[in-house]
Write an enzyme that holds these catalytic residues in place. Structure first.
Site, PDB file in Angstrom:
ATOM      1  N   VAL A   1      37.117  36.786  41.150  1.00 55.23           N
ATOM      2  CA  VAL A   1      37.333  37.610  40.902  1.00 55.23           C
ATOM      3  C   VAL A   1      37.459  38.374  40.077  1.00 55.23           C
ATOM      4  O   VAL A   1      37.445  39.888  39.677  1.00 55.23           O
ATOM      5  CB  VAL A   1      39.233  38.234  41.649  1.00 55.23           C
ATOM      6  CG1 VAL A   1      39.751  39.244  42.177  1.00 55.23           C
ATOM      7  CG2 VAL A   1      39.388  38.189  43.148  1.00 55.23           C
TER       8      VAL A   1
ATOM      9  N   TRP B   1      34.331  38.927  39.195  1.00 59.09           N
ATOM     10  CA  TRP B   1      33.340  40.523  40.451  1.00 59.09           C
ATOM     11  C   TRP B   1      34.513  42.043  39.690  1.00 59.09           C
ATOM     12  O   TRP B   1      33.037  42.244  39.478  1.00 59.09           O
ATOM     13  CB  TRP B   1      33.663  39.992  41.689  1.00 59.09           C
ATOM     14  CG  TRP B   1      33.320  41.315  41.894  1.00 59.09           C
ATOM     15  CD1 TRP B   1      32.801  41.491  42.971  1.00 59.09           C
ATOM     16  CD2 TRP B   1      34.333  42.328  43.200  1.00 59.09           C
ATOM     17  NE1 TRP B   1      32.817  42.294  43.744  1.00 59.09           N
ATOM     18  CE2 TRP B   1      33.784  42.702  43.850  1.00 59.09           C
ATOM     19  CE3 TRP B   1      36.011  42.549  42.309  1.00 59.09           C
ATOM     20  CZ2 TRP B   1      34.204  43.932  44.373  1.00 59.09           C
ATOM     21  CZ3 TRP B   1      36.855  43.839  42.987  1.00 59.09           C
ATOM     22  CH2 TRP B   1      35.530  44.842  43.476  1.00 59.09           C
ATOM     23  N   HIS B   2      35.073  41.715  38.930  1.00 62.56           N
ATOM     24  CA  HIS B   2      36.129  43.023  38.611  1.00 62.56           C
ATOM     25  C   HIS B   2      34.802  43.246  37.207  1.00 62.56           C
ATOM     26  O   HIS B   2      34.672  44.666  36.810  1.00 62.56           O
ATOM     27  CB  HIS B   2      37.084  42.852  37.856  1.00 62.56           C
ATOM     28  CG  HIS B   2      38.077  42.961  39.711  1.00 62.56           C
ATOM     29  ND1 HIS B   2      38.108  42.574  40.064  1.00 62.56           N
ATOM     30  CD2 HIS B   2      38.739  44.312  39.474  1.00 62.56           C
ATOM     31  CE1 HIS B   2      39.810  42.705  40.933  1.00 62.56           C
ATOM     32  NE2 HIS B   2      39.577  43.631  40.596  1.00 62.56           N
ATOM     33  N   ASP B   3      34.961  42.707  36.196  1.00 68.12           N
ATOM     34  CA  ASP B   3      33.724  43.265  35.279  1.00 68.12           C
ATOM     35  C   ASP B   3      33.687  41.436  33.922  1.00 68.12           C
ATOM     36  O   ASP B   3      34.709  40.436  33.971  1.00 68.12           O
ATOM     37  CB  ASP B   3      34.905  44.189  34.237  1.00 68.12           C
ATOM     38  CG  ASP B   3      34.347  44.314  32.905  1.00 68.12           C
ATOM     39  OD1 ASP B   3      32.641  44.188  33.381  1.00 68.12           O
ATOM     40  OD2 ASP B   3      34.425  45.187  32.111  1.00 68.12           O
TER      41      ASP B   3
END
Length: 640
Positions: A520, A523-525
């Protein structure tokens, strides 16, 4: 229906998403039939009273408890709310006035507002971009469904919908469903090209190339290697997009044709052409910023296709004797499409479906294709109108908050946190998180509204308000819910899910959490703050998981009120840790959080404030518990 009843219905769970009020294993047609049945539609359900269909505990007593809204305990809580909540707003407003000594530090970050006498804090880049583009998104919300209706008139399907059954009902035949899918997917396929080109210009070629490679992995790789290849390619794409900054054609040309590089031909024309192509980058030149949502859809297609290969021996619909036009939500997701439906046209239309392309919500390929064939019966015009009103009220809420509370600008204005009292520090952080919640909520709700108008029903991303989450685990089930469902289907369940029955299963559960939240965060940054945030979330889940293991509800079935108080005390610490983790990940970072904590604990008054705030949080937590009990009394048992 009176005005007050209509307003209440706007805030009903059913208005947000029918998935919250009906079982995922029940076709929504059953819910409609029950609603229209005179014998049951007028009755008020109360599952705190023993009866048929009431959920009970091990002792045979209803899980739902009698209402506490009218008890002396809750009248005291109402008094706390009436006095404390306005004071919270006042504290944040007080440090956002021009008379505040620090106002000059962040005044340059404020913009002219529409509330008389107040500026607005739109210094957050995400909300600023959304707000600026809102008129164009609103135009698309009207134009796109209208173009589909026009296309349907020009290219009508060859079979008639609603052919009568012998018993007078209506159904959608297999031929009609295929025609529906062909008509909708063809429009989505064509519109995706136009939409993608308008958004990203020449970069659309890069996106189509990534999509084609991923499709080849799904359809041409040996079956046993396909899942691993899918994960490696898509995670590698996330990193490559970030590191290569969207693959600038000028940089690529300079790398291959720059003067002085041995073994390469000097060709300045290639660099010039590369620069020209980079300038043809559409409305959103930085296409890679939001491409992570597309990556989820690419992986969904590949893994749904992979799992469909296990069921090629027979038709699951025939085995289960299911009506494909009236599938439950779970069946729409889990039952694979026909082999021929995993075509490039359907894949491309799904991956780049315009209403959900930019930011979701995420819908699986199986679910999308099922809804193309058989429109969801959960989409009803009165509910969609209420959902639109709910979006407008949320938009009004963030606008008013940003006019009267400059928490974002203050945090970006190089603040000396020592200048603020513990109450001011805490409330600025609190409203900072609420702005974060609202700025994410608004695009998700707008794009879901667009999809609903267009005839697709994706999951709602946000059920609970940020201030209505007493559990860390439940919070992450309800926050970005469609992404949570994606994680559960494609990562969490394949890894073994969760269990706290033994210490070994508890350790495995924690490992699963670490894997999920690491994904997560990345995936966000690709940033250290978000990676720390992901690990902090898992770390802060540990007290709740351990407490649930030490104090299981079954041991307190004879002392439910005592257990409610015990949980309230534990949740106070839980909420503190959740706020800290989200401040690190999305607001002030690690250094900012250190400064805020130091400011709160710098003297005796800070500790007194923390104790007072904890008492107020306890009151709020008891109200949160009762909100869920009121849902239990209606037969609604949510896990968030």
């Amino acid at each position: 229906m009176g005005l007050f009843s209509y307003v209440r219905s706007i805030y009903a769970l059913d208005t947000i998403d029918t998935r919250f009020t009906s079982s995922s294993t029940t076709p929504y047609k059953v819910v409609i039939d029950a609603r229209n049945d005179p014998a049951t539609s007028g009755s008020k359900r109360d599952d705190s009273v023993p009866g048929i269909g009431v959920k009970t505990d091990r002792l045979g007593r209803p899980v739902a408890q009698p209402s506490k809204w009218g008890t002396p305990e809750f009248y005291f809580y109402y008094f706390v709310f009436i006095t404390v909540v306005p004071y919270m707003f006042w504290i944040a407003y007080d440090v956002s006035r021009p008379s505040d000594p620090n106002y000059h530090k962040y005044e340059h970050l404020l913009s002219p507002g529409w509330v008389p006498g107040r500026k607005i804090d739109i210094s957050d880049a995400q909300y600023f971009t959304f707000r600026r583009n809102l008129p164009y998104l609103g135009l698309l919300l009207v134009l796109h469904p209208a173009l589909r209706k026009l296309y349907n008139v020009i290219r009508p399907i060859s079979v008639r919908n609603g052919s009568p059954r012998p018993n007078g009902g209506s159904y959608v035949s297999a031929a009609e469903s295929e025609a529906n899918m062909g008509q909708r997917a063809s429009f989505d396929f064509g519109f995706a090209f136009i939409f993608l080109t308008a958004l990203h210009g020449f970069s659309a070629v890069k996106i189509v190339t990534i999509l084609y490679i991923n499709y080849c992995i799904a359809t041409r790789f040996p079956r046993k290697y396909m899942p691993a290849a899918t994960w490696i390619f898509n995670i590698g794409t996330l990193f490559a997009n970030e590191l290569a900054e969207g693959y600038s054609m000028a940089k690529i040309a300079a790398y291959f044709f720059a003067p002085g590089m041995a073994g390469y031909i000097t060709d300045s024309t290639a660099v010039t052409w590369g620069q020209w192509l980079d300038r043809q980058s559409g409305i959103m030149p930085r296409w890679q910023i939001l491409f992570n949502f597309t990556v989820l859809r690419l992986m969904s297609f590949n893994l749904d296709f992979y799992w469909s290969l296990d069921q090629r021996g027979g038709n699951p619909l025939e085995k289960k004797q299911l009506d494909p036009a009236n599938l439950s939500e779970r069946d729409r997701v889990s039952i694979p499409a026909n082999a021929k439906d995993y075509s490039f046209r359907n894949y491309f239309a799904y991956a780049l479906y315009a209403p959900l392309y930019l930011a979701g919500p995420i819908i699986s390929f199986n679910d999308y294709l099922s809804q193309l064939k058989y429109p969801s019966k959960a989409i009803e015009t009165p509910r969609t109108i209420k959902y639109g009103i709910r979006f407008l009220l949320a938009l009004l809420a963030i606008e008013l908050v940003l006019h009267f509370d400059y928490c974002i600008a203050i945090s970006k204005g190089n603040p000396n946190w020592a200048d603020y009292t513990p109450a001011q520090l805490s409330l600025l952080s609190y409203f900072n998180l609420h702005v974060l919640w609202l700025k994410l909520l608004l695009p998700w709700r707008l794009f879901r509204l667009w999809a609903l108008i267009d005839g697709i029903d994706p999951p709602e991303n946000m059920l609970r308000c940020l201030s209505d989450n007493p559990s860390t685990v439940a919070f992450w089930r309800g926050w970005h819910k469609s992404y949570n469902r994606w994680l559960i289907r494609y990562i969490y369940v394949p890894l073994g899910g969760a269990s706290t029955k033994t210490w070994i299963s508890t350790v495995r559960t924690v490992v699963n959490y670490v894997v999920c939240f690491t994904f997560v965060a990345l995936w966000h940054d690709i940033s250290l703050n978000l990676l720390i945030w992901g690990w902090l979330i898992v770390f802060f889940m540990m007290p709740e998981v351990i407490a649930g293991y030490i104090f299981p509800p079954r041991k307190w079935e004879h002392h439910k009120d005592a257990y409610r108080v015990l949980c309230g005390v534990g949740v106070v610490g839980n909420l503190m840790m959740m706020m800290m983790a989200n401040l690190v990940g999305f607001a002030v970072g690690v250094d900012g959080l250190k400064s805020i904590i130091h400011g709160i604990f710098k003297d005796y008054s800070g500790i007194m404030f923390l104790l007072t705030a904890s008492a107020v949080l306890f009151v709020g937590i008891q109200v949160m518990f009762e909100v869920r009990q009121s849902e239990y009394r209606k037969g609604i048992f949510l896990k968030c």
